[in-house]
Design a protein around this motif. Structure first.
Motif, PDB file in Angstrom:
ATOM      1  N   SER A  38       0.809  -1.210   0.000  1.00 41.39           N
ATOM      2  CA  SER A  38       0.000   0.000   0.000  1.00 41.39           C
ATOM      3  C   SER A  38       0.842   1.259   0.000  1.00 41.39           C
ATOM      4  O   SER A  38       0.598   2.205  -0.761  1.00 41.39           O
ATOM      5  CB  SER A  38      -0.944  -0.007   1.209  1.00 41.39           C
ATOM      6  OG  SER A  38      -0.205  -0.134   2.419  1.00 41.39           O
ATOM      7  N   GLN A  39       1.852   1.294   0.862  1.00 45.03           N
ATOM      8  CA  GLN A  39       2.713   2.464   0.980  1.00 45.03           C
ATOM      9  C   GLN A  39       4.160   2.021   1.156  1.00 45.03           C
ATOM     10  O   GLN A  39       4.447   1.181   1.997  1.00 45.03           O
ATOM     11  CB  GLN A  39       2.289   3.294   2.195  1.00 45.03           C
ATOM     12  CG  GLN A  39       3.206   4.458   2.521  1.00 45.03           C
ATOM     13  CD  GLN A  39       2.829   5.106   3.840  1.00 45.03           C
ATOM     14  OE1 GLN A  39       1.918   5.919   3.886  1.00 45.03           O
ATOM     15  NE2 GLN A  39       3.514   4.743   4.924  1.00 45.03           N
ATOM     16  N   ASN A  40       5.026   2.587   0.352  1.00 47.53           N
ATOM     17  CA  ASN A  40       6.435   2.238   0.437  1.00 47.53           C
ATOM     18  C   ASN A  40       7.252   3.499   0.605  1.00 47.53           C
ATOM     19  O   ASN A  40       6.934   4.525   0.002  1.00 47.53           O
ATOM     20  CB  ASN A  40       6.882   1.494  -0.826  1.00 47.53           C
ATOM     21  CG  ASN A  40       7.885   0.415  -0.519  1.00 47.53           C
ATOM     22  OD1 ASN A  40       8.653   0.526   0.412  1.00 47.53           O
ATOM     23  ND2 ASN A  40       7.874  -0.641  -1.323  1.00 47.53           N
ATOM     24  N   ASN A  74       1.372  -0.527  -6.004  1.00 50.59           N
ATOM     25  CA  ASN A  74       1.995   0.316  -4.964  1.00 50.59           C
ATOM     26  C   ASN A  74       1.426   1.733  -5.095  1.00 50.59           C
ATOM     27  O   ASN A  74       2.069   2.621  -5.640  1.00 50.59           O
ATOM     28  CB  ASN A  74       3.515   0.315  -5.129  1.00 50.59           C
ATOM     29  CG  ASN A  74       4.244   1.221  -4.155  1.00 50.59           C
ATOM     30  OD1 ASN A  74       5.271   1.806  -4.480  1.00 50.59           O
ATOM     31  ND2 ASN A  74       3.731   1.376  -2.951  1.00 50.59           N
ATOM     32  N   ILE A  76       0.958   4.204  -3.077  1.00 49.63           N
ATOM     33  CA  ILE A  76       1.596   5.322  -2.370  1.00 49.63           C
ATOM     34  C   ILE A  76       3.093   5.053  -2.253  1.00 49.63           C
ATOM     35  O   ILE A  76       3.512   4.022  -1.723  1.00 49.63           O
ATOM     36  CB  ILE A  76       1.008   5.521  -0.966  1.00 49.63           C
ATOM     37  CG1 ILE A  76      -0.504   5.732  -1.034  1.00 49.63           C
ATOM     38  CG2 ILE A  76       1.676   6.704  -0.268  1.00 49.63           C
ATOM     39  CD1 ILE A  76      -1.193   5.656   0.309  1.00 49.63           C
ATOM     40  N   LEU A  78       6.601   7.059  -0.941  1.00 45.20           N
ATOM     41  CA  LEU A  78       7.191   8.206  -0.263  1.00 45.20           C
ATOM     42  C   LEU A  78       8.682   8.234  -0.547  1.00 45.20           C
ATOM     43  O   LEU A  78       9.381   7.248  -0.313  1.00 45.20           O
ATOM     44  CB  LEU A  78       6.960   8.117   1.250  1.00 45.20           C
ATOM     45  CG  LEU A  78       5.501   7.991   1.718  1.00 45.20           C
ATOM     46  CD1 LEU A  78       5.447   7.882   3.234  1.00 45.20           C
ATOM     47  CD2 LEU A  78       4.668   9.162   1.232  1.00 45.20           C
ATOM     48  N   ILE A  88       5.563  12.859  -1.867  1.00 44.24           N
ATOM     49  CA  ILE A  88       4.472  11.892  -1.882  1.00 44.24           C
ATOM     50  C   ILE A  88       4.092  11.599  -3.327  1.00 44.24           C
ATOM     51  O   ILE A  88       3.815  12.519  -4.108  1.00 44.24           O
ATOM     52  CB  ILE A  88       3.233  12.445  -1.138  1.00 44.24           C
ATOM     53  CG1 ILE A  88       3.578  12.835   0.295  1.00 44.24           C
ATOM     54  CG2 ILE A  88       2.096  11.420  -1.156  1.00 44.24           C
ATOM     55  CD1 ILE A  88       2.485  13.648   0.981  1.00 44.24           C
ATOM     56  N   LEU A  90       1.200   9.604  -5.271  1.00 45.45           N
ATOM     57  CA  LEU A  90      -0.098   8.958  -5.140  1.00 45.45           C
ATOM     58  C   LEU A  90      -0.530   8.444  -6.497  1.00 45.45           C
ATOM     59  O   LEU A  90      -0.602   9.208  -7.463  1.00 45.45           O
ATOM     60  CB  LEU A  90      -1.130   9.948  -4.594  1.00 45.45           C
ATOM     61  CG  LEU A  90      -2.562   9.421  -4.433  1.00 45.45           C
ATOM     62  CD1 LEU A  90      -2.626   8.334  -3.369  1.00 45.45           C
ATOM     63  CD2 LEU A  90      -3.512  10.572  -4.086  1.00 45.45           C
ATOM     64  N   THR A 108      -3.380  10.360   5.009  1.00 47.38           N
ATOM     65  CA  THR A 108      -3.406   8.898   5.141  1.00 47.38           C
ATOM     66  C   THR A 108      -4.817   8.323   5.130  1.00 47.38           C
ATOM     67  O   THR A 108      -5.101   7.377   4.389  1.00 47.38           O
ATOM     68  CB  THR A 108      -2.682   8.439   6.419  1.00 47.38           C
ATOM     69  OG1 THR A 108      -3.263   9.074   7.551  1.00 47.38           O
ATOM     70  CG2 THR A 108      -1.206   8.758   6.346  1.00 47.38           C
ATOM     71  N   GLY A 112      -5.089   8.689   0.897  1.00 43.73           N
ATOM     72  CA  GLY A 112      -4.312   7.461   0.955  1.00 43.73           C
ATOM     73  C   GLY A 112      -5.175   6.218   1.043  1.00 43.73           C
ATOM     74  O   GLY A 112      -5.041   5.287   0.236  1.00 43.73           O
ATOM     75  N   VAL A 149      -0.333   0.638   6.266  1.00 45.83           N
ATOM     76  CA  VAL A 149       0.556  -0.274   5.548  1.00 45.83           C
ATOM     77  C   VAL A 149       0.675  -1.639   6.209  1.00 45.83           C
ATOM     78  O   VAL A 149       1.171  -2.580   5.602  1.00 45.83           O
ATOM     79  CB  VAL A 149       1.952   0.372   5.393  1.00 45.83           C
ATOM     80  CG1 VAL A 149       2.670   0.453   6.728  1.00 45.83           C
ATOM     81  CG2 VAL A 149       2.793  -0.346   4.353  1.00 45.83           C
TER      82      VAL A 149
END
Length: 289
Positions: A38-40, A74, A76, A78, A88, A90, A108, A112, A149
């Motif tokens: 989801s977020q890396n 993926n 999100i 960062l 960021i 997105l 988030t 997010g 995440v």
């Protein structure tokens, strides 16, 4: 949805490595599998065919799954700029917060989480199953309110979790026990433990496996030996080999099929893959929101 989530007791526990190998394993079994994170947080990105940017880890995992890397794998990304700020990305493209806005308060659980839900829905509608990679540790209780995440994603996808601990770092037993103790109701979602990067005679580690299973009640799915020759591109700043991979090198990196096959074989020889395959296709009934 059908799938598994791989979480770690710490950063650099080997989550990306395990997910990559599992993606190839299940692909070889005829499963239309999709990797997801989801977020890396990484400065090592991969440019997709439509011009977006995702983490290199998910691009590698897509290749292992015989897929073209896509933004929904993926949503999100960062890119750290210093100790206090990150760019960021997105859905593959840079997103700028308005003046005075805060990432955790204003991004988030709005932009997010909406992007994550849409990506999960797309994957559920187009693939047999998903393998999700977490980030850092799910036991960072100071982040629970806004984390998107680890366990929040496991709940959204409603998938079982497998916890990975790095034996090579030392303290793996305490990290497993401590992580489980801090998970609250989400502890029930953890259905297996993997000890990763073990050096030496695995027979010497059997008492540790027995202890963990008896103490926690969670099945140890196996002990993966350290293999110096099997590496995938690093993305974590804590990785000792991260400096070897510049952005240009990452974007032109073409993983060799035999590397994915060797990682898959390593996992197949050392993990209870049949148990994991059952988990992959068993919809969870855990709904701790």
């Amino acid at each position: 949805m059908n799938g598994l989530m791989i979480q770690g007791t710490s950063s650099n526990a080997g989550k990306s490595f395990i997910v990559t190998g599992l993606c190839r394993l299940f692909f070889n079994m005829g499963v239309k599998i999709c990797p997801f994170k989801s977020q890396n947080m990484s400065n090592y990105s991969f440019r997709t065919h439509d011009g977006g940017e995702i983490s290199v880890a998910q691009a590698v995992q897509a290749e292992a799954s015989n897929l073209t890397p896509e933004i929904f794998m993926n949503p999100i990304l960062l890119k750290p700029q210093n100790n206090l700020s990150s760019k960021i990305f997105l859905n593959g493209h840079e997103f700028k917060l308005k003046p005075g806005e805060n990432y955790f308060k204003d991004f988030t659980l709005t932009h997010g989480i909406n992007a994550i839900k849409k990506s999960l829905e797309h994957i559920e509608n187009n693939f047999d199953a998903i393998i999700i990679e977490g980030a850092g540790s799910p036991a960072e209780i100071n982040l629970n309110t806004h984390e998107i995440v680890n366990m929040r994603v496991a709940r959204l996808a409603d998938v079982p979790v497998i916890l990975v601990a790095d034996v090579d770092r030392g303290g793996a037993l305490a990290s497993v026990v401590g992580t489980l103790e801090l998970l609250g109701d989400d502890r029930e979602r953890v259905q297996g433990i993997i000890f990763n990067q073990f050096r030496g005679d695995v027979e010497l580690f059997k008492p540790a496996v027995t202890f963990i299973e008896n103490y926690t009640g969670v099945k140890v799915l196996g002990v993966v030996p350290f293999d110096e020759d099997l590496k995938i591109p690093a993305e974590d700043s804590l990785c000792t080999n991260a400096k070897n991979y510049g952005e240009t090198q990452i974007n032109t990196f073409t993983a060799k099929n035999n590397v994915y096959e060797k990682i898959a074989t390593l996992l197949a020889n050392n993990l209870d893959i049949n148990f994991m395959k059952v988990l992959l296709h068993t919809k969870s009934t855990l709904q701790h929101q």
